[in-house]
Design a protein around this motif. Structure first.
Motif, PDB file in Angstrom:
ATOM      1  N   ALA A 177       0.804  -1.228   0.000  1.00  0.00           N
ATOM      2  CA  ALA A 177       0.000   0.000   0.000  1.00  0.00           C
ATOM      3  C   ALA A 177       0.837   1.279   0.000  1.00  0.00           C
ATOM      4  CB  ALA A 177      -0.945  -0.006   1.198  1.00  0.00           C
ATOM      5  N   MET A 178       2.005   1.276  -0.641  1.00  0.00           N
ATOM      6  CA  MET A 178       2.861   2.457  -0.603  1.00  0.00           C
ATOM      7  C   MET A 178       2.215   3.673  -1.274  1.00  0.00           C
ATOM      8  SD  MET A 178       5.536   2.468   1.160  1.00  0.00           S
ATOM      9  CE  MET A 178       6.419   3.855   0.476  1.00  0.00           C
ATOM     10  N   THR A 179       1.524   3.458  -2.386  1.00  0.00           N
ATOM     11  CA  THR A 179       0.915   4.588  -3.090  1.00  0.00           C
ATOM     12  C   THR A 179      -0.104   5.289  -2.202  1.00  0.00           C
ATOM     13  OG1 THR A 179       1.215   3.520  -5.238  1.00  0.00           O
ATOM     14  CG2 THR A 179      -0.426   5.274  -5.101  1.00  0.00           C
ATOM     15  N   ALA A 180      -0.960   4.505  -1.549  1.00  0.00           N
ATOM     16  CA  ALA A 180      -1.982   5.079  -0.670  1.00  0.00           C
ATOM     17  C   ALA A 180      -1.349   5.774   0.529  1.00  0.00           C
ATOM     18  CB  ALA A 180      -2.930   3.971  -0.201  1.00  0.00           C
ATOM     19  N   ILE A 181      -0.282   5.200   1.078  1.00  0.00           N
ATOM     20  CA  ILE A 181       0.392   5.792   2.237  1.00  0.00           C
ATOM     21  C   ILE A 181       1.035   7.117   1.862  1.00  0.00           C
ATOM     22  CG2 ILE A 181       2.343   5.500   3.822  1.00  0.00           C
ATOM     23  CD1 ILE A 181       1.681   2.481   3.855  1.00  0.00           C
ATOM     24  N   ILE A 182       1.707   7.158   0.729  1.00  0.00           N
ATOM     25  CA  ILE A 182       2.359   8.393   0.272  1.00  0.00           C
ATOM     26  C   ILE A 182       1.326   9.492   0.053  1.00  0.00           C
ATOM     27  CG2 ILE A 182       3.595   9.430  -1.674  1.00  0.00           C
ATOM     28  CD1 ILE A 182       5.136   6.768  -1.934  1.00  0.00           C
ATOM     29  N   GLN A 183       0.235   9.145  -0.602  1.00  0.00           N
ATOM     30  CA  GLN A 183      -0.812  10.134  -0.854  1.00  0.00           C
ATOM     31  C   GLN A 183      -1.419  10.647   0.450  1.00  0.00           C
ATOM     32  OE1 GLN A 183      -3.464   8.023  -3.479  1.00  0.00           O
ATOM     33  NE2 GLN A 183      -2.201   8.371  -5.303  1.00  0.00           N
ATOM     34  N   ALA A 184      -1.577   9.748   1.419  1.00  0.00           N
ATOM     35  CA  ALA A 184      -2.150  10.138   2.707  1.00  0.00           C
ATOM     36  C   ALA A 184      -1.220  11.098   3.444  1.00  0.00           C
ATOM     37  CB  ALA A 184      -2.428   8.897   3.555  1.00  0.00           C
ATOM     38  N   PHE A 185       0.080  10.847   3.406  1.00  0.00           N
ATOM     39  CA  PHE A 185       1.034  11.765   4.046  1.00  0.00           C
ATOM     40  C   PHE A 185       0.921  13.154   3.428  1.00  0.00           C
ATOM     41  CE2 PHE A 185       3.463   8.168   5.932  1.00  0.00           C
ATOM     42  CZ  PHE A 185       3.652   8.704   7.199  1.00  0.00           C
ATOM     43  N   ARG A 187      -1.721  14.492   2.083  1.00  0.00           N
ATOM     44  CA  ARG A 187      -2.982  15.101   2.521  1.00  0.00           C
ATOM     45  C   ARG A 187      -2.851  15.685   3.926  1.00  0.00           C
ATOM     46  NH1 ARG A 187      -5.275  10.461   0.140  1.00  0.00           N
ATOM     47  NH2 ARG A 187      -5.612   9.515   2.202  1.00  0.00           N
ATOM     48  N   TYR A 188      -1.988  15.078   4.732  1.00  0.00           N
ATOM     49  CA  TYR A 188      -1.774  15.553   6.096  1.00  0.00           C
ATOM     50  C   TYR A 188      -0.681  16.619   6.177  1.00  0.00           C
ATOM     51  CZ  TYR A 188      -4.846  12.211   8.461  1.00  0.00           C
ATOM     52  OH  TYR A 188      -5.943  11.515   8.935  1.00  0.00           O
ATOM     53  N   GLY A 189      -0.206  17.084   5.040  1.00  0.00           N
ATOM     54  CA  GLY A 189       0.742  18.191   5.026  1.00  0.00           C
ATOM     55  C   GLY A 189       2.202  17.812   5.139  1.00  0.00           C
ATOM     56  N   TYR A 190       2.535  16.544   4.913  1.00  0.00           N
ATOM     57  CA  TYR A 190       3.929  16.106   4.960  1.00  0.00           C
ATOM     58  C   TYR A 190       4.552  16.198   3.571  1.00  0.00           C
ATOM     59  CZ  TYR A 190       3.186  14.085   9.612  1.00  0.00           C
ATOM     60  OH  TYR A 190       2.917  13.910  10.943  1.00  0.00           O
ATOM     61  N   ASN A 191       5.815  16.594   3.509  1.00  0.00           N
ATOM     62  CA  ASN A 191       6.585  16.525   2.273  1.00  0.00           C
ATOM     63  C   ASN A 191       7.254  15.161   2.178  1.00  0.00           C
ATOM     64  OD1 ASN A 191       6.053  19.209   1.459  1.00  0.00           O
ATOM     65  ND2 ASN A 191       7.677  19.954   2.819  1.00  0.00           N
ATOM     66  N   ILE A 192       7.258  14.571   1.011  1.00  0.00           N
ATOM     67  CA  ILE A 192       7.899  13.273   0.797  1.00  0.00           C
ATOM     68  C   ILE A 192       9.327  13.524   0.312  1.00  0.00           C
ATOM     69  CG2 ILE A 192       7.763  11.023  -0.327  1.00  0.00           C
ATOM     70  CD1 ILE A 192       5.379  11.711   1.501  1.00  0.00           C
ATOM     71  N   ILE A 193      10.301  13.099   1.086  1.00  0.00           N
ATOM     72  CA  ILE A 193      11.704  13.341   0.762  1.00  0.00           C
ATOM     73  C   ILE A 193      12.294  12.197  -0.063  1.00  0.00           C
ATOM     74  CG2 ILE A 193      13.998  13.780   1.720  1.00  0.00           C
ATOM     75  CD1 ILE A 193      11.921  16.018   2.139  1.00  0.00           C
ATOM     76  N   SER A 194      11.948  10.975   0.291  1.00  0.00           N
ATOM     77  CA  SER A 194      12.503   9.813  -0.395  1.00  0.00           C
ATOM     78  C   SER A 194      11.835   9.615  -1.756  1.00  0.00           C
ATOM     79  CB  SER A 194      12.327   8.562   0.474  1.00  0.00           C
ATOM     80  OG  SER A 194      10.995   8.470   0.974  1.00  0.00           O
ATOM     81  N   GLU A 195      12.547   8.924  -2.648  1.00  0.00           N
ATOM     82  CA  GLU A 195      12.038   8.643  -3.990  1.00  0.00           C
ATOM     83  C   GLU A 195      11.432   7.242  -4.016  1.00  0.00           C
ATOM     84  OE1 GLU A 195      12.006  10.603  -6.608  1.00  0.00           O
ATOM     85  OE2 GLU A 195      13.159  12.302  -5.806  1.00  0.00           O
ATOM     86  N   HIS A 196      10.269   7.116  -4.694  1.00  0.00           N
ATOM     87  CA  HIS A 196       9.585   5.833  -4.749  1.00  0.00           C
ATOM     88  C   HIS A 196       9.007   5.603  -6.138  1.00  0.00           C
ATOM     89  CE1 HIS A 196       9.716   5.459  -0.326  1.00  0.00           C
ATOM     90  NE2 HIS A 196       9.524   6.773  -0.346  1.00  0.00           N
ATOM     91  N   GLN A 197       9.183   4.384  -6.644  1.00  0.00           N
ATOM     92  CA  GLN A 197       8.641   4.044  -7.958  1.00  0.00           C
ATOM     93  C   GLN A 197       7.122   4.167  -7.962  1.00  0.00           C
ATOM     94  OE1 GLN A 197      10.115   0.145  -8.927  1.00  0.00           O
ATOM     95  NE2 GLN A 197      12.115   0.920  -9.592  1.00  0.00           N
ATOM     96  N   GLU A 198       6.511   3.891  -6.808  1.00  0.00           N
ATOM     97  CA  GLU A 198       5.047   3.932  -6.724  1.00  0.00           C
ATOM     98  C   GLU A 198       4.498   5.356  -6.731  1.00  0.00           C
ATOM     99  OE1 GLU A 198       6.614   0.529  -4.117  1.00  0.00           O
ATOM    100  OE2 GLU A 198       7.079   2.614  -4.524  1.00  0.00           O
ATOM    101  N   ASP A 199       5.358   6.332  -6.517  1.00  0.00           N
ATOM    102  CA  ASP A 199       4.925   7.712  -6.364  1.00  0.00           C
ATOM    103  C   ASP A 199       4.832   8.380  -7.740  1.00  0.00           C
ATOM    104  OD1 ASP A 199       4.254  10.189  -5.493  1.00  0.00           O
ATOM    105  OD2 ASP A 199       6.179  10.638  -4.533  1.00  0.00           O
ATOM    106  N   THR A 200       3.611   8.493  -8.271  1.00  0.00           N
ATOM    107  CA  THR A 200       3.414   9.094  -9.595  1.00  0.00           C
ATOM    108  C   THR A 200       3.265  10.606  -9.506  1.00  0.00           C
ATOM    109  OG1 THR A 200       1.015   8.769  -9.412  1.00  0.00           O
ATOM    110  CG2 THR A 200       2.293   7.012 -10.456  1.00  0.00           C
ATOM    111  N   PHE A 201       3.107  11.142  -8.305  1.00  0.00           N
ATOM    112  CA  PHE A 201       2.869  12.574  -8.137  1.00  0.00           C
ATOM    113  C   PHE A 201       4.039  13.392  -8.670  1.00  0.00           C
ATOM    114  CE2 PHE A 201       3.229  16.503  -5.632  1.00  0.00           C
ATOM    115  CZ  PHE A 201       1.975  17.053  -5.825  1.00  0.00           C
ATOM    116  N   LYS A 202       5.258  13.051  -8.220  1.00  0.00           N
ATOM    117  CA  LYS A 202       6.431  13.807  -8.655  1.00  0.00           C
ATOM    118  C   LYS A 202       6.667  13.651 -10.151  1.00  0.00           C
ATOM    119  CE  LYS A 202       9.038  14.001  -4.326  1.00  0.00           C
ATOM    120  NZ  LYS A 202      10.311  13.667  -3.641  1.00  0.00           N
ATOM    121  N   LYS A 203       6.430  12.434 -10.661  1.00  0.00           N
ATOM    122  CA  LYS A 203       6.622  12.215 -12.096  1.00  0.00           C
ATOM    123  C   LYS A 203       5.658  13.079 -12.906  1.00  0.00           C
ATOM    124  CE  LYS A 203       6.801   8.581 -15.610  1.00  0.00           C
ATOM    125  NZ  LYS A 203       5.914   9.292 -16.557  1.00  0.00           N
TER     126      LYS A 203
END
Length: 218
Positions: A177-185, A187-203
């Motif tokens: 569930a990495m995609t859902a977890i990243i998206q939830a962070f 929504r709660y105002g956290y910046n994602i520092i690490s890079e993840h293949q599942e993370d389509t937002f930055k791409k």
């Protein structure tokens, strides 16, 4: 977990009457940053290799007693507290005292690191996620809630950096569930520092930026 089995006595405790030159030679044959020193059978501190290199080889340790550093840990201490003491004192050797302040031996940093390596944070399969948020606005309970309400499980979490009132939190989660977890962070105002293949937002943001640049340059 009993720490007694990790207490070492391979190196004898130094005496104030020991010569500086002999102690310098001892450091030459060891890999320790510090060595313990006693006075009349009582531990009084550690002498560092960096300091002793500057001392007169013909003198004795008592002449430089002011340079001793008085750090130690208890034999019944928790391994994570002991590991913290290694970092705080910038040493790879920690004298161990019992409840009566009697010297028992010393801990070596590599043994404590090996205990950390055995924790689920390091040896279980999972994903490492690094997020950041204002120090006053984040909470570990919120971090846990975000992960667990998105079908994840936390294998470990710690504050890995604090700079300019911003806290960076490193979290290891179960590999789901990495995609859902990243998206939830987010929504709660956290910046994602690490890079993840599942993370389509930055791409998607990068693709849109490239498209905009191309459009503006027409």
């Amino acid at each position: 977990m009993s720490m007694e089995e990790y207490i070492l006595n391979d190196v004898k405790i130094l005496k104030l009457s020991d010569k500086i030159g002999e102690t310098q030679d001892l450091f030459n044959n060891l890999t320790y940053t510090h060595l313990p020193v006693e006075k009349s059978g009582t531990y009084i501190g550690c002498i560092s290799e960096n300091d002793i290199r500057c001392f007169d080889a013909d003198k004795i340790l008592e002449d430089y007693q002011y340079a001793l550093e008085g750090f130690f840990v208890r034999e019944d201490g928790y391994w994570l507290d002991i590991l913290e003491a290694f970092a705080q004192n910038d040493t790879n050797l920690l004298p161990v005292l019992d409840e009566n302040n009697l010297y028992q031996g010393y801990f070596e940093v590599n043994d404590m690191i090996s205990l950390f390596n055995e924790t689920p944070f390091l040896n279980e399969a999972g994903n490492i996620l690094v997020v950041e948020k204002s120090f006053k606005d984040y909470s570990i309970s919120e971090v846990s809630q975000i992960v667990e309400t998105n079908n994840g499980h936390i294998l470990g979490a710690f504050v890995s950096k604090i700079e300019n009132d911003v806290a960076q939190i490193t979290v290891k989660t179960s590999p789901t569930a990495m995609t859902a977890i990243i998206q939830a962070f987010r929504r709660y105002g956290y910046n994602i520092i690490s890079e993840h293949q599942e993370d389509t937002f930055k791409k998607n943001m990068k693709d849109r930026s490239k498209y905009l640049d191309k459009y503006l340059n027409i």
